[in-house]
Enzyme design. Structure first.
Site, PDB file in Angstrom:
ATOM      1  CG  HIS A   1      -1.953  12.065  -4.517  1.00 17.40           C
ATOM      2  ND1 HIS A   1      -1.425  12.107  -3.177  1.00 17.40           N
ATOM      3  CD2 HIS A   1      -0.806  11.459  -5.201  1.00 17.40           C
ATOM      4  CE1 HIS A   1       0.053  10.616  -3.768  1.00 17.40           C
ATOM      5  NE2 HIS A   1       0.079  11.020  -5.020  1.00 17.40           N
TER       6      HIS A   1
ATOM      7  CG  ASP B   1      -7.112   7.807  -1.528  1.00 15.31           C
ATOM      8  OD1 ASP B   1      -6.651   8.091  -1.003  1.00 15.31           O
ATOM      9  OD2 ASP B   1      -6.775   6.670  -1.048  1.00 15.31           O
TER      10      ASP B   1
ATOM     11  N   GLY C   1       5.247  -3.276  -7.024  1.00 15.33           N
ATOM     12  CA  GLY C   1       5.652  -2.006  -7.240  1.00 15.33           C
ATOM     13  C   GLY C   1       5.175  -1.198  -8.201  1.00 15.33           C
TER      14      GLY C   1
ATOM     15  N   GLY D   1       2.416   0.523  -8.821  1.00 12.94           N
ATOM     16  CA  GLY D   1       0.829   1.121  -8.458  1.00 12.94           C
ATOM     17  C   GLY D   1      -0.088   0.606  -8.792  1.00 12.94           C
ATOM     18  CG  LEU D   2      -0.575  -0.744 -12.494  1.00 10.46           C
ATOM     19  CD1 LEU D   2      -0.678  -2.486 -13.085  1.00 10.46           C
ATOM     20  CD2 LEU D   2      -1.464  -0.098 -12.606  1.00 10.46           C
ATOM     21  CB  SER D   3      -3.905  -2.000  -6.319  1.00 13.68           C
ATOM     22  OG  SER D   3      -3.729  -0.672  -5.663  1.00 13.68           O
TER      23      SER D   3
ATOM     24  CB  SER E   1       0.186  -4.639  -1.265  1.00 11.90           C
ATOM     25  OG  SER E   1      -0.359  -2.925  -1.440  1.00 11.90           O
TER      26      SER E   1
ATOM     27  CG  ASP F   1      -5.173   1.734  -3.634  1.00 14.64           C
ATOM     28  OD1 ASP F   1      -5.547   2.626  -4.446  1.00 14.64           O
ATOM     29  OD2 ASP F   1      -3.491   1.945  -3.810  1.00 14.64           O
TER      30      ASP F   1
ATOM     31  CE1 TYR G   1      -0.430   8.255  -0.738  1.00 11.53           C
ATOM     32  CE2 TYR G   1      -0.697   7.978   1.319  1.00 11.53           C
ATOM     33  CZ  TYR G   1      -1.009   7.703   0.403  1.00 11.53           C
ATOM     34  OH  TYR G   1      -2.001   7.364   0.272  1.00 11.53           O
TER      35      TYR G   1
HETATM   36  C1  GLA Z   1      -1.705   4.972  -3.355  1.00  9.77           C
HETATM   37  C2  GLA Z   1      -2.227   5.006  -2.392  1.00  9.77           C
HETATM   38  C3  GLA Z   1      -4.104   5.578  -2.478  1.00  9.77           C
HETATM   39  C4  GLA Z   1      -4.249   6.720  -3.019  1.00  9.77           C
HETATM   40  C5  GLA Z   1      -3.221   6.733  -4.301  1.00  9.77           C
HETATM   41  C6  GLA Z   1      -2.811   8.160  -4.488  1.00  9.77           C
HETATM   42  O1  GLA Z   1      -1.791   4.420  -4.089  1.00  9.77           O
HETATM   43  O2  GLA Z   1      -2.607   4.022  -1.968  1.00  9.77           O
HETATM   44  O3  GLA Z   1      -4.765   4.654  -1.223  1.00  9.77           O
HETATM   45  O4  GLA Z   1      -3.815   7.737  -2.030  1.00  9.77           O
HETATM   46  O5  GLA Z   1      -1.642   6.269  -3.737  1.00  9.77           O
HETATM   47  O6  GLA Z   1      -3.700   8.317  -4.995  1.00  9.77           O
END
Ligand code: GLA
Length: 397
Positions: free
Chosen positions: A35, A37, A138, A140-142, A144, A188, A237
């Site tokens: 949190h 970025d 989903g 949290g490993l990006s 998308s 990400d 968020y």
């Molecule tokens: C998600 C968002 C990122 C970042 C993180 C928290 O992954 O896509 O841009 O803000 O949460 O660090």
């Protein structure tokens, strides 16, 4: 996993020909800097050896046709007539849209924004292909960002555009924010575009300057999936972002990145307690990132681990984005032999924790943590021991 044979075979059976291009774009785990970025701060993510793969060939009729092996579904759209819809195709469409509105075109100097739309300045060409991947969705490993950058790579390949990681990351972010509608930061997309194998990426999210930091030998990165999920296109968020913005306004700066510890401590008493906690997390987390980079460079695993532990406590208590499942996972991992440090990773509220573990202990560690987590929560977690992978790239077909 190497999904090249799978994706090549899937392309061949659908198109009765070999693909012209194969693309691989990785997921990521954030080692530290959570949190931060969207506060113009610092992050230290690492691309993982789980990725989105696309096999494709060009089309010259401005159509894009993509078959998803994972969803067993096809999407088709025209580059001249983009409409918003739902689900996974939106990430690909969003990237096509972003590349076209930026009116990017190929030039000897790479991407150049042209003032007038014309001819090839429409931006990109069409393609057809298949997509699959092994980044858990989903979690949290990006997954998308991986799909966005894989799509950007695909459009770049068929349109003969030079691959410039920072520009491509910005386009991916534009797609995510303006097309998909998630107001995330750039971490990400940047790690997915710019990662180097064996390294974490120390990124300044304001200037987008970055340094590749080698991962110390003898260290394993374990991603601990709690098997709990919370959608990101979510009010929490955005609420955290708004609270950070309010804190920045209070300090009279553009972003919390511009507030140092001393300024914070002098004036924090005038802030309401909630905003104060949010700001404290961001300001200290930024410091921790720089300290973590220094510790990594020295190979000081104990110190690095301690910073992860402190990051988790701050995300739990000050930023309040952890969850009971994440806290249990972190607690269990923390007690396990070989663990240097552990914290929740990504946006939070569910998903994964990241643990830094002594390499020779990592198998034992994984087994123990998984068993103990199931015993305590009744949930079945997944543990991924991750290698630091390279960013979005063309794989020789
Ligand atoms: C998600 C968002 C990122 C970042 C993180 C928290 O992954 O896509 O841009 O803000 O949460 O660090």
């Amino acid at each position: 996993m190497d999904l090249q044979p799978t994706i090549t075979q899937a392309f061949r059976s659908r198109f009765a020909a070999p693909p012209a291009f194969i693309i691989r774009a990785p997921g990521r785990v954030n080692i530290i800097g959570e949190h931060t970025d969207y506060n113009d701060g610092f992050v230290l993510p690492m691309a993982i050896d789980r990725a989105v793969w696309i096999a494709l060939r060009p089309r010259r009729d401005r159509q894009v046709i993509v078959h998803s092996l994972d969803f067993d579904e096809a999407a088709e759209f025209s580059l001249d007539n983009l409409h918003k819809g739902k689900g996974w195709p939106e990430y690909i469409k969003g990237v096509a849209w972003a590349m076209q509105v930026e009116r990017l075109k190929a030039s000897p100097r790479g991407f150049v924004a042209s003032a007038q739309p014309s001819g090839s300045a429409r931006g990109v060409e069409g393609w057809e292909g298949v997509v699959t991947g092994d980044v858990p969705k989903g979690a949290g490993l990006s997954s998308s960002a991986a799909l966005e950058l894989a799509a950007a790579r695909a459009f770049a390949a068929v349109s003969d555009l030079e691959w410039e990681p920072v520009k491509m990351a910005r386009l991916g972010l534009k797609a995510e924010v303006e097309w998909v509608g998630l107001n995330c930061g750039i971490m990400d997309q940047m790690i997915c575009a710019a990662a180097q194998a064996g390294h974490a990426l120390f990124l300044d999210c304001r200037s987008l300057d970055f340094e590749q930091i080698p991962l110390p030998g003898g260290l394993s990165v374990a991603v601990l999936d709690t098997a709990t999920r919370r959608g990101l296109v979510d009010s929490d968020y955005n609420e955290r972002r708004a609270q950070c913005d309010a804190a920045a306004r209070f300090f009279g700066v553009r972003a919390l990145r511009d507030v140092d510890r001393q300024t914070f401590e002098t004036r924090a008493g005038q802030l309401d307690p909630l905003t104060r906690r949010r700001a404290r997390h961001v300001i200290r987390e930024n410091e921790r990132v720089s300290q973590a980079v220094a510790a990594m460079r020295r190979g000081d695993m104990e110190r690095l681990g301690g910073l992860l532990d402190a990051s988790h406590a701050s995300l739990r208590d000050d930023f309040e984005v952890s969850s009971p499942a994440l806290d249990s996972m972190v607690e269990i991992a923390r007690q396990a032999a070989g663990c240097f440090g552990v914290r929740m990773t990504g946006a939070g509220f569910g998903g994964c924790a990241v643990a830094l573990v002594r390499a020779e202990k990592v198998q034992e560690f994984s087994l123990h943590v998984a068993q103990e987590y199931t015993r305590q929560t009744g949930l079945t977690p997944s543990v991924y021991i991750c290698q630091a992978a390279a960013g979005a790239s063309l794989v020789p077909a």
